[in-house]
Design an enzyme around this catalytic site. Structure first.
Site, PDB file in Angstrom:
ATOM      1  N   CYS A 158       0.804  -1.222   0.000  1.00 36.74           N
ATOM      2  CA  CYS A 158       0.000   0.000   0.000  1.00 36.74           C
ATOM      3  C   CYS A 158       0.839   1.275   0.000  1.00 36.74           C
ATOM      4  O   CYS A 158       0.309   2.360  -0.235  1.00 36.74           O
ATOM      5  CB  CYS A 158      -0.945  -0.008   1.196  1.00 36.74           C
ATOM      6  SG  CYS A 158      -1.943  -1.508   1.313  1.00 36.74           S
ATOM      7  N   ASN A 185     -10.358  -0.656  -0.360  1.00 30.34           N
ATOM      8  CA  ASN A 185      -8.909  -0.568  -0.216  1.00 30.34           C
ATOM      9  C   ASN A 185      -8.275  -1.174  -1.463  1.00 30.34           C
ATOM     10  O   ASN A 185      -8.343  -2.380  -1.684  1.00 30.34           O
ATOM     11  CB  ASN A 185      -8.487  -1.329   1.049  1.00 30.34           C
ATOM     12  CG  ASN A 185      -6.975  -1.330   1.262  1.00 30.34           C
ATOM     13  OD1 ASN A 185      -6.205  -1.066   0.351  1.00 30.34           O
ATOM     14  ND2 ASN A 185      -6.560  -1.655   2.472  1.00 30.34           N
ATOM     15  N   HIS A 198      -3.276   6.660   2.133  1.00 30.87           N
ATOM     16  CA  HIS A 198      -3.719   5.345   1.665  1.00 30.87           C
ATOM     17  C   HIS A 198      -5.102   5.077   2.241  1.00 30.87           C
ATOM     18  O   HIS A 198      -5.378   5.321   3.412  1.00 30.87           O
ATOM     19  CB  HIS A 198      -2.735   4.272   2.125  1.00 30.87           C
ATOM     20  CG  HIS A 198      -3.285   2.883   2.035  1.00 30.87           C
ATOM     21  ND1 HIS A 198      -3.844   2.390   0.881  1.00 30.87           N
ATOM     22  CD2 HIS A 198      -3.386   1.893   2.964  1.00 30.87           C
ATOM     23  CE1 HIS A 198      -4.267   1.150   1.104  1.00 30.87           C
ATOM     24  NE2 HIS A 198      -3.997   0.830   2.352  1.00 30.87           N
TER      25      HIS A 198
END
Length: 332
Positions: A121, A288, A257
């Site tokens: 990420c 996500n 993120h």
């Protein structure tokens, strides 16, 4: 003694253009709650996610990356042949070797330098840090940075730790020369002692040696990851602000993120961002998307009319490794 010739690039770099590609399917919470014995209300409360976007089975991660890359190059106003390096941040390209970046470069008609970044990420921000350094060192005129993931290929629908969080997409930018500073210093690091907290359930060699194991998927120790991200990443983001020589009040947008809305809210408090700062929360609709989440969230802010070219944005990626990276950038 013979003296080597070295290249010298421009003093500054900046992001010249942004492009994105999202999964074709909108997947609501209701579609996922059965196998994990959960509810739409619980997922919204704990993560802020109402839907996530996922790609069709026939769409690969390089397909997503190519769509975002072509859009970024067009928006940068350059020809693809002016790209000297392609950096692909991904953990979901389904081959150990070769990497996905050369495949992507070939699709774009390029024979430039091309390599993958495996920083989960944080991968997009790692790519920005690398591209900034490459341009200013004279190694490349323009660098294509792509964060692309097809997370849905690597989930166990019965897993309650991470499966319901994940979406598919890609975001890309072109980094090139600038007359003024456009990318602040990258603040990055790692804590490998936390590597088991977000992991593949089995290694490929374990699967080879024991075919009774289920196909490897993603898993996380949710409470530990939440604690690390919520309380360790705020200071990193603030360090990036200070390294750029600005203050939280100078920031127009905070683009972290997209891991969890509660993590984002905690970071906002730790950094001390004023109410005037726009906070990206694309996770509510996209889920996500790992390395793709920051550029996707950036595009959403443009689309909603919340940012414009020239605004300062603080971006930070963090995830499996554990790894992290942050920088302040001027939006293209």
């Amino acid at each position: 003694m013979t003296t080597l010739t070295v290249r010298r690039g421009p003093e500054f770099s900046r992001i010249l253009g942004l492009g994105v590609a999202r999964g074709e399917r909108v997947v609501p919470n209701e579609e996922l709650i059965g196998p994990i014995d959960s509810s739409d209300e619980w997922i919204r409360k704990m993560t802020g996610i109402a839907t996530r976007v996922r790609a069709n089975p026939e769409t690969g991660v390089i397909d997503l990356a190519e769509g975002a890359a072509r859009q970024a190059i067009d928006n940068a106003g350059i020809d693809a042949q002016e790209i000297d390096a392609v950096l692909l941040s991904t953990i979901t390209y389904p081959h150990i070797t070769p990497g996905g970046a050369p495949v992507l470069a070939d699709r774009l008609g390029l024979t430039s330098a091309a390599f993958d970044i495996s920083a989960a990420c944080a991968g997009y921000c790692y790519g920005i840090g690398q591209a900034d350094a490459m341009v200013r060192a004279g190694t490349a005129r323009n660098v294509l940075v792509v964060g692309a993931e097809k997370m849905s290929d690597w989930v166990d629908p019965t897993d309650r730790s991470i499966s319901y969080l994940l979406g598919d997409g890609a975001g890309a930018v072109v980094v090139g020369a600038s007359d003024t500073p456009g990318i602040g210093p990258t603040v990055w690091g790692s804590d490998g002692s936390g590597a088991p907290l977000i992991r593949q359930t089995a290694s490929w060699t374990e699967l080879r040696d024991n075919r009774d194991l289920p196909f490897p998927t993603l898993f996380q120790e949710g409470p530990s990851v939440f604690k690390w991200a919520s309380f360790k990443m705020g200071p990193v983001a603030l360090e990036a602000v200070e390294a750029a020589g600005v203050t939280p009040a100078d920031i127009k947008a905070f683009i972290p993120h997209q891991a969890n809305v509660r993590i984002i809210d905690q970071m906002v408090k730790q950094i001390g961002l004023p109410d005037t700062v726009v906070v990206a929360k694309d996770i509510a609709d996209s889920g996500n998307t790992s390395a793709a989440s920051i550029p996707l969230a950036t595009e959403r802010l443009y689309r909603d009319g919340l940012v414009t070219s020239g605004d300062l944005a603080l971006q930070i990626g963090f995830g499996a490794g554990l790894v992290y990276a942050a920088q302040v950038v001027v939006l293209p």
